[in-house]
Enzyme design. Sequence first.
Site, PDB file in Angstrom:
ATOM      1  N   ASP A   1       0.871  -1.168   0.000  1.00 57.24           N
ATOM      2  CA  ASP A   1       0.000   0.000   0.000  1.00 57.24           C
ATOM      3  C   ASP A   1       0.916   1.229   0.000  1.00 57.24           C
ATOM      4  O   ASP A   1       2.139   1.127   0.200  1.00 57.24           O
ATOM      5  CB  ASP A   1      -0.969  -0.002   1.186  1.00 57.24           C
ATOM      6  CG  ASP A   1      -2.201   0.875   0.879  1.00 57.24           C
ATOM      7  OD1 ASP A   1      -2.139   1.691  -0.060  1.00 57.24           O
ATOM      8  OD2 ASP A   1      -3.224   0.750   1.582  1.00 57.24           O
TER       9      ASP A   1
HETATM   10  C1  NOJ Z   1      -4.000   3.958   0.000  1.00 64.25           C
HETATM   11  C2  NOJ Z   1      -5.179   3.039   0.101  1.00 64.25           C
HETATM   12  O1  NOJ Z   1      -5.153   2.346   1.331  1.00 64.25           O
HETATM   13  C3  NOJ Z   1      -5.259   2.039  -1.020  1.00 64.25           C
HETATM   14  O2  NOJ Z   1      -6.448   1.309  -0.907  1.00 64.25           O
HETATM   15  C4  NOJ Z   1      -5.159   2.731  -2.340  1.00 64.25           C
HETATM   16  O3  NOJ Z   1      -5.293   1.805  -3.392  1.00 64.25           O
HETATM   17  C5  NOJ Z   1      -3.823   3.451  -2.397  1.00 64.25           C
HETATM   18  N1  NOJ Z   1      -3.775   4.438  -1.336  1.00 64.25           N
HETATM   19  C6  NOJ Z   1      -3.580   4.117  -3.748  1.00 64.25           C
HETATM   20  O4  NOJ Z   1      -4.390   5.207  -3.888  1.00 64.25           O
END
Ligand code: NOJ
Length: 747
Positions: A286
């Site tokens: 993430d």
């Molecule tokens: C953080 C989020 O937790 C995740 O779900 C997302 O895909 C990413 N950012 C990218 O935006």
Amino acid sequence: MKKTVLNVLFLIVLNAFSLQVALAQKKSIVQKVDSVLKLMTLDEKIGQLNQYNDDWTATVPLTIDSDKVSQIQNGKVGSLLNCMGTERTRKWQNIAMQSRLKIPLLFGQDVIHGYKTTFPIPLAESCSWDLEAIELSARISATEASASGINWTFAPMVDIARDPRWGRVMEGAGEDTYLASKIAYARVKGFQGSKLGEINSIMACAKHFAAYGAAIGGRDYNSVDMSDRLLWETYLPPFKATLDAGVATFMTSFNDINGVPSTGNKYLLRGILKDKWGFEGFVVSDWGSVGEMINHGTVKNGYEAALSSITAGCDMDMESRSYKNNLAQLVKDGKVPIALIDDAVKRILKKKFELGLFDNPFKFCDPEREKKELNNPDHPIAALDVARKSIVLLKNQNHLLPLSKNIKTIAFIGPLVKVVNQNKGFWDVDVPGIDSSYVVSQWEGLQKKVGNKTKLLYAKGCSIEGDNKDGFAEAVNIAKQADVVILSIGERRDMTGEAKSRSNINIPGVQEELLKALLTTGKPIVVLINAGRPLVFNYTADNATAILYTWWMGSEAGNAIADVLFGDYNPSAKLSISFPLSVGQIPIYYSHFNTGRPAVSDTNRFYNSSYNDLSIYPKFEFGYGLSYTTFQYSNLQMSKKKMHFNDQIEVSVTISNTGKYDGEEIVQLYLRDIVGSIARPVKELKDFKKIKLQAEQSETIKFIIDKEKLSFYNQQLQWVAEPGDFDLMIGASSRDIRLKDSFELVE
Ligand code: NOJ
């Protein structure tokens, strides 16, 4: 002169490489991947594991790489996220084509509930229990996104969530493992289509691996403390379902589980996902989560973070730069074997081949197709269909709904009546260069529905937040002139979503007081509750005449709500998550254990497992939702009452539409394993069927019970069924059990 010769030489070498790359494409994908890998330097390999955010969405100077262009030209980036539109993605892909090996970039985006066409938020869609409609919503999202340069979505989020304080509850499919697994499967099929490589297929990403939804206290990013049994039984199955559907990628989660951050969790990523489940796609971290392990306190610096994460099995680093800055050194120091890097690179290259990007890196960058698909007239039709199916009728006193089309005057009141973009929910996509404001407001939807026959009055009444009641008088005044009042209240759309946890989940501001004021008119009041999570709204629930939980319905919100209000669609949705009576009741979910002191009713709860000051029941339970018609359940039959391990029981039940309207019913099958080697839940959803019945029509439906449905993880974490007695319950909700029987599993 010298420079020219060098340039020519360079071009020859480059062409030779390009030729080799081109030749490689003729072989099988595995061979192709190997032959590209052979050409790569260590730096180029590490480049494939590096993902950056594009700059243009940033409102602050987000990037620290002023030389992003040259990094891409030098093969140091494998993927970009937040880069949309054929023009923009083509621009970056062109830059990648200037790199030595011309390895195409992947373009990832959070296409969570639609691209240009916005569908209901995922939690709302899950209340439709309509797997075909949900798959279609993902299919259309993929069609639009793929026409606009995107080849990878960071969806579906398949985290089980039992705490509505957690803002990301809106992004999943609710509290139940069985339902959420079915939906996870459908969503992956929708995004990926028949196979990667099709022009409208994009890679799906199962996230967040794992147990992100169990953040302690519902605080986003918080730690998770969980037994292995709960992890395996409740939180992992939706991930396994995405794997069964062929999901291309996984994303790690921000949280730690029992002290080990997911991004560096070898047990999860290698042990379970890659080794036990045999996942052949790749894992992305993430955002920044590789580097965040320093904050978790499990590594000292970026060097250790990269070591921990690549060893654990995380293949791509989203935005933390730990891989880019440290992997080469880790290889030199002998800490990371090159085989580990190669494995990660191969996984990523394989997907690039499967998508067809090596054949045509600009495959998804056709502006003609973009124009066509972003204006495809079929898409709003599908958005309307699933939106209508996602609206939950919670209350309908005196059969106020559906409203007659001959009403003379309606007062449409509330802060959400005329808003437009709010209806899109948290994860809408701001498609560049496209008029993304296409959303039917609730006002517009109602106006279109009633035409000139009905007088429509409007007052805002109050704001979503704040304590200003200046607008109450006007609202009460127009309510007095109306035959029916419709009151649209709720949250702002950005009150749920990432980093949007809340300790107070009441309807904000003075909105319920506005309802109180309107009730003094004695007029019947339909309340529309707009939200991304289950809210607590006992006053409204007890006093409104009718309630529709409209969540965030997306582009077609106004039309969908109007269709339901006037009976052009008979509501069929059922809650995929329990609605608590108060925050103090959280977490509340239907499939709890019985405990040694079960509280079985509100009149007998003392010295039993309950709160002294609260009912044992949620306000609205999992599986609950009304229709304008009524359904009767009868004639429960079982093909046998004793089942051997390799046997099946056929269960049949007759459902009759006993009301005046055609309608759909979601018939739910629950099981209870009465005695197990470890405690078993008081009931577990094990099957459901959504059926459509005309008024007065009956249908007999069938379910099959097999060993799989009776199995669970025992203390040794083996998936077993144990001989013994089971209760069978057929219900209209998890609480409204209409028919019951039992059977025995014998060896
Ligand atoms: C953080 C989020 O937790 C995740 O779900 C997302 O895909 C990413 N950012 C990218 O935006």
